[in-house]
Design an enzyme around this catalytic site. Sequence first.
Site, PDB file in Angstrom:
ATOM      1  N   GLN A 221      79.196  99.956 -28.487  1.00  0.00           N
ATOM      2  CA  GLN A 221      79.963 100.288 -29.686  1.00  0.00           C
ATOM      3  C   GLN A 221      80.859  99.127 -30.100  1.00  0.00           C
ATOM      4  O   GLN A 221      81.464  99.182 -31.163  1.00  0.00           O
ATOM      5  CB  GLN A 221      80.851 101.502 -29.424  1.00  0.00           C
ATOM      6  CG  GLN A 221      80.092 102.749 -29.042  1.00  0.00           C
ATOM      7  CD  GLN A 221      80.993 103.923 -28.702  1.00  0.00           C
ATOM      8  OE1 GLN A 221      80.700 104.646 -27.778  1.00  0.00           O
ATOM      9  NE2 GLN A 221      82.074 104.135 -29.437  1.00  0.00           N
ATOM     10  N   ARG A 368      85.294 110.942 -28.569  1.00  0.00           N
ATOM     11  CA  ARG A 368      85.866 111.350 -29.853  1.00  0.00           C
ATOM     12  C   ARG A 368      87.296 111.845 -29.715  1.00  0.00           C
ATOM     13  O   ARG A 368      87.619 112.952 -30.144  1.00  0.00           O
ATOM     14  CB  ARG A 368      85.017 112.467 -30.479  1.00  0.00           C
ATOM     15  CG  ARG A 368      83.672 111.990 -30.956  1.00  0.00           C
ATOM     16  CD  ARG A 368      82.892 113.081 -31.634  1.00  0.00           C
ATOM     17  NE  ARG A 368      83.118 113.084 -33.083  1.00  0.00           N
ATOM     18  CZ  ARG A 368      82.379 113.811 -33.924  1.00  0.00           C
ATOM     19  NH1 ARG A 368      81.432 114.587 -33.488  1.00  0.00           N
ATOM     20  NH2 ARG A 368      82.605 113.777 -35.221  1.00  0.00           N
ATOM     21  N   CYS A 369      88.142 111.036 -29.108  1.00  0.00           N
ATOM     22  CA  CYS A 369      89.486 111.553 -28.862  1.00  0.00           C
ATOM     23  C   CYS A 369      90.567 110.650 -29.404  1.00  0.00           C
ATOM     24  O   CYS A 369      91.726 110.996 -29.361  1.00  0.00           O
ATOM     25  CB  CYS A 369      89.705 111.736 -27.370  1.00  0.00           C
ATOM     26  SG  CYS A 369      89.839 110.185 -26.476  1.00  0.00           S
ATOM     27  N   GLU A 738      86.877 111.849 -35.632  1.00  0.00           N
ATOM     28  CA  GLU A 738      87.288 112.628 -34.461  1.00  0.00           C
ATOM     29  C   GLU A 738      88.094 113.865 -34.796  1.00  0.00           C
ATOM     30  O   GLU A 738      88.441 114.640 -33.905  1.00  0.00           O
ATOM     31  CB  GLU A 738      88.074 111.713 -33.518  1.00  0.00           C
ATOM     32  CG  GLU A 738      87.188 110.655 -32.893  1.00  0.00           C
ATOM     33  CD  GLU A 738      87.924 109.407 -32.448  1.00  0.00           C
ATOM     34  OE1 GLU A 738      88.911 109.048 -33.103  1.00  0.00           O
ATOM     35  OE2 GLU A 738      87.509 108.803 -31.461  1.00  0.00           O
TER      36      GLU A 738
END
Lengths: 784, 291
Positions: A221, A368-369, A738
């Site tokens: 990523q 996703r935090c 997110e």
Amino acid sequence: MSVEVRPLGGIGESVKRKEDARFLRGKGNYLDDLTLPGMLHMAILRSPHAHARIRAIDTSMAQAAPGVVAVVTGELLAQHKLAWMPTLSGDTQAVLATDKVRFQGQEVACVVAETRYQAEDALQLIDVDYEVLPAITSPQQAMAEGAPLIRDDKQGQQDNHIYHWEAGDREATDRAFASAAKVVRLTTHYPRSHPAPLETCGIVADVNPATGKATLYMTSQAPHAIRTVFSLVAGLPEHQIRIIAPDIGGGFGNKVPVYPGYVVATAASLLLGRPVKWVEDRTENLISTGFARDFHMTGELALDHDNRMIGLRVSLLSDNGAFYADAQPSKFRAGLFHIVTGSYDIPAAHVTADGYYTNKAPGGVAYRCSFRVTEASFLIERLVTNAALELGIDQTELRLRNFIRPEQFPYRSATGWVYDSGDYQRAMRLAMEKLGYEDLRREQAERRARGELMGIGVASFTEVVGAGHGAEFDIMGLRMFDSAELRVHPTGKAVLKLGVKTQGQGHETTFAQIVAQELGIPAADVEVQHGDTDNTPYGLGTYASRSTPTAGAATAVVSRKLRDKARKLAAHLLEAAEEDLEWERGRFFVRGSPERAKTIQEVAFAAYTNLPEGMEPGLEGVTYYDPPNMTFPFGTYMVVADVDRGTGQVKVRRVVAVDDCGVRINPMIVEGQIQGGLCEGWGIAFTEQITFDPDGNCIGSNFTDYLLPTAWETPEFETYATVTPSPHHPLGAKGVGESATVGSPAAYVNAVIDALWPLGVTNIDMPVTPDKVWAALRARGVGE
Amino acid sequence: MFPGSFDYRAPTTLDEATTVLSERGEEAKVLAGGQSLIPLLKLRLASPALLVDIGRIPGLDRIELRDGGLTIGARVRHADLERDRRLATTFALLAETAPWVSDPLVRNLGTVGGSLCHADPAGDWGSVMLALGAELVLRSRAGERVVQASSFFVAPFEPALRPDELLTEIRIPAPRGRSAGTYLKLERKVGDFATVGVALQLEMTDGHVARCGIGLTAVAPTNREATEAGAALVGKELTDEAIAKAAQLAAAAADPRDDIRGPADYKRDVVRVFVQRGLRTLRRSLEEARS
Ligand SMILES: Cc1cc2nc3c(=O)[nH]c(=O)nc-3n(C[C@H](O)[C@H](O)[C@H](O)COP(=O)(O)OP(=O)(O)OC[C@H]3O[C@@H](n4cnc5c(N)ncnc54)[C@H](O)[C@@H]3O)c2cc1C
């Protein structure tokens, strides 16, 4: 030149995703699709024990097995000073274990062979002599007197403590609590979960023996940052490293770190002079790579006589696994958890966090935090719901009374954040209206009278996303800016190169739309390139909902730079003064005579063919954008659930989600992000958990134990928007990747607690499984 | 997720299959739908030297209604039972169970016979066959023998099946009187194995229970029949009290373990709740069918 009239595909249009044509036809190009001439395959032998000393490793049988080219152990790596590597949090992590194994699934040895099957066969022939040690599976055990020392490899490390960190004002908070009319307390565990991207992690390492150049195809990523890390770890000159992240089948944070497999495959390619491929299987992905959460949290909320929130106190125990390998900004040891005051105007707050080593896989902030904003949002939203239930006032009313008001923005929070913009009341009122909140409360009362268990859950989250600004936010010292390079070809088509890297978020579409909006070139004519470090400007990558806040801004700014040059060119072509030109998306015209016009395509052609005296040819530029602040997306989620008295099963009947992420570039893609997050939030709330038995065996090592939700079991989601632009972002946009994963778990759990509160149930830790609900009911004499 | 190496044979007749098994049965595994076996191979939990694929043997995929009874070929897929409309009336239990087995992908490949031979205590079909009082037909070079479902499940993953034997068909006797059946399953998500499953087959004559088969899934070392609970109902009217009593007996027959799906007392209580709910549902559907 003929002028085509084609849809522009600018901001606000739900343009179909450009990338889907290849994905839907099976023409994507994922890492495992790649085969290079002469390529070898690597497999990893992993520890069966959570904690054990390695007495000896015998690789002789494996070495002699058919097709085996090399067997790599930690001892061999140590000769090249590669047995340990730095983590993104400034700790060290074993590449291959030399002294001890510290979690089940840890990398112990690698086999490189002509085929993957041969490599796997040979793994079974490696004989490791282990002396099993007692395992630690929680921070509570880790801090206990006499607990075994996990990191005896570290000079001066006497215990299992990693860090202590605080935010906010302790004295002010103590004073607030001293004057409180009511204090509400909640202790809960946010369980260990896993991003579980459908495509697992992998690498094809191709070090060219002639040139020395390392081309590393990697599921990353953050290819640029990883290149720098690789250069520092391996001592390779950075220009000799090229990282190419091909199509990525989901990342969710799992594909940010550097994993031992990457390092060994690269070293093996370097030493053997042939490309080496390593791709994790599902179990490897679940048991060894970046997990998420595992936070033990205690929160206390102080309220005054008017039910106003006056103080928040939080203490955290973080279970970081065997190596402190959180990928997060280096100044923030517990991520951005101190956003924990959430949507509320709480004048005093204080957070303490302590991290501990345990015999579990390393990681912590993936999934996703946005750097532990999920944990923060969950805690405050659970606390506020419990406060309302304890005080006997409606949950929406308590929230509406305590929300930061629109006129308070920019708002400085008690823990130091400056919120950019928001209108929390509006989002909540819209959610209430769409849900039919009042009617459902009446229905709930009727059902209660009949002994039925129905609950309405509310969560009004505020996130902090889009790191950095670089002065505050860095990873290993690298400032968290991002970049965009735009090049317009003579025929008016363009290529946009980004430092961020999509894993499914739709960048190839969204970023083309930004160019369309700002420069008037149809989105269809803008190719977005990313993922190749030799071909794109430097950037920190895609995670933490940061691509739109950073690279999206960079794209807008670079497009505007080009438009400024285009204006000069148009003035030249139209023989008019620059000041006399009007811009309307896609063309310049002379004020007052709209027929005297030049399209952006005509201008682009002139940039290569017909320039004014002294102007440099070409129409291109690059921008590095370091945002002035974070963005603060928010929203209200409402969940209606029914609980089965006999089995403890929870059935989610409805979910209404109102999201405000500022200006929406592609509403369809935003919608997709939210739908996915609501689905993932359901999984976290109800089914997903990576647990460990007392010996440290990981339970949850495949998809029959680690239960990802699908369309089958998740409810239909009703989604709505409000739009409160970010004042500092060039497009007014905030991140959205997110929001729903952060905001929804509390809404689901609050629905269950709301249903069970009259029975005296104040908390059930996630995942809220039927047996836990059943136990809570039976403990209060409720059954069928 | 990479199996070790193995030989592969795909016989085209039953004789050829039993011959191969008589020669190499000890080191071989029969391959039907592969939905249990292939995962075991991939995890290297099983490493047979030979796979005997029964997919090319004709006739094993028949579903036949005869004299009120039913014969199911060993290779009938879960999806075949899901789709066979003839079952809806007399053998509703089969039709109702099929959609509970895993997900559509697995149902299109996995077989009922493979599920029984796998003898997973969490398999759904075992309980169903117990509730229906089915018999299994086993074939080897030495001939054929018939085993009651009630004596087929010996231990976890251990069926009463010799290495040289092949299951060829499952026979279900004709129900007595008016019958109804249902399957109740608690699963953590769609496609999951049962936390608790209860198969119920109710057969009534003259308003009294002629037979009640109760099969339990995932709450004992094997699929288990709650025989006492079923027997307690025979000859009785289906009153609330009788149902509650049977439900309690069924719960007592369960012998679950604590695991990630929940503690033993939870599972036992769900058995009780399910038997109670299920029998009430069957009572209602038989009453509705009459009126
Ligand atoms: C994701 C997933 C979810 C699942 N969920 C469920 C569920 O919810 N409920 C459930 O009941 N099952 C479930 N299953 C298992 C599934 O039902 C399998 O199909 C079934 O257990 C085995 O049938 P098969 O035809 O695939 O057999 P195979 O996998 O081919 O064989 C299984 C075993 O039986 C033996 N065998 C097969 N046929 C014969 C025969 N005719 N004679 C002798 N021996 C034979 C094989 O040698 C092997 O030992 C699930 C499977 C998967 C992969």
